[in-house]
Design a protein around this motif. Structure first.
Motif: not given
Length: 211
Positions: A36-37, A40, A43-44, A59, A62-63, A66
């Motif tokens: 996930g990190d 993210k 995608k951010q 962000g 992106a969250d 995810v």
């Protein structure tokens, strides 16, 4: 029996770089770990370029991405009764509730936990990673993850069928403990057990025995 494989531990402990290599090769070939990190971070940047939005707004998007992707993937694994592999942090009860969900579906729970001697090591490794183009993590999250992962593991370790705990503070990674079906075995002498383990996991430490 299908298995839920989890790679957990401090930021900068090697979950992404070394963790997958410590799991069965055939498993990783078939089921790439959900990170996930990393997702993210990618995608951010993508949302910022595509939408021209602020870093903070990107962000949030992106969250959401995810969370949605993770939910789709783990639900698909459950529906198909397949193994599932993911890495992350387990500082919230919600993360442990998901483990219980897999357990109710007759999955075996396998966790690889990678710890570090100090919070400072975690902070330093994340900083160096970011300086080299890797994904960064806010200081408050690094601190929360460092202590929170230990706190929650100390509470819930009995949910895990197969648990391996490593200390990756140095180049030579130390295998500290193994839990298999609630039987916990320590692999180094008591006087060499690191403080982060004995102080951070007191319930687990008191439940084990030395080889």
């Amino acid at each position: 029996m299908p298995t839920l494989y989890i790679i957990a531990g401090s930021n900068g402990a090697g979950k992404s770089s070394a963790g997958p290599d410590l799991l069965p090769t055939e498993l990783i070939k078939k089921h790439s770990p959900f990170d996930g990190d990393k997702l993210k971070s990618l995608k951010q940047l993508e949302f910022r370029k595509q939408l021209g939005c602020s870093y903070k707004e990107a962000g949030k998007l992106a969250d959401e991405y995810v969370d949605q992707t993770f939910e789709l993937q783990y639900k698909s694994a459950l529906e198909q009764n397949e193994d599932f592999v993911y890495e992350g942090h387990f500082t919230e009860e919600e993360s442990w509730s998901l483990i219980r969900t897999f357990k109710k579906e007759k999955y075996r729970i396998n966790m690889l936990f990678m710890g570090l001697a100090t919070l400072e090591i975690s902070l330093d490794r994340v900083f160096k990673r970011a300086m080299n183009g890797g994904h960064n993590v806010p200081v408050y999250e690094i601190e929360k993850n460092y202590y929170g992962n230990l706190y929650k593991l100390n509470q819930h370790f009995k949910l895990i069928d197969d648990l391996i705990i490593l200390d990756s503070s140095e180049e030579l990674v130390l295998h500290l403990a193994t839990q298999k079906d609630n039987l916990i075995t320590f692999h180094i002498p008591p006087d060499e057990m690191p403080l982060w383990f004995t102080a951070g996991l007191p319930n687990l430490f008191q439940s084990g025995s030395f080889t």
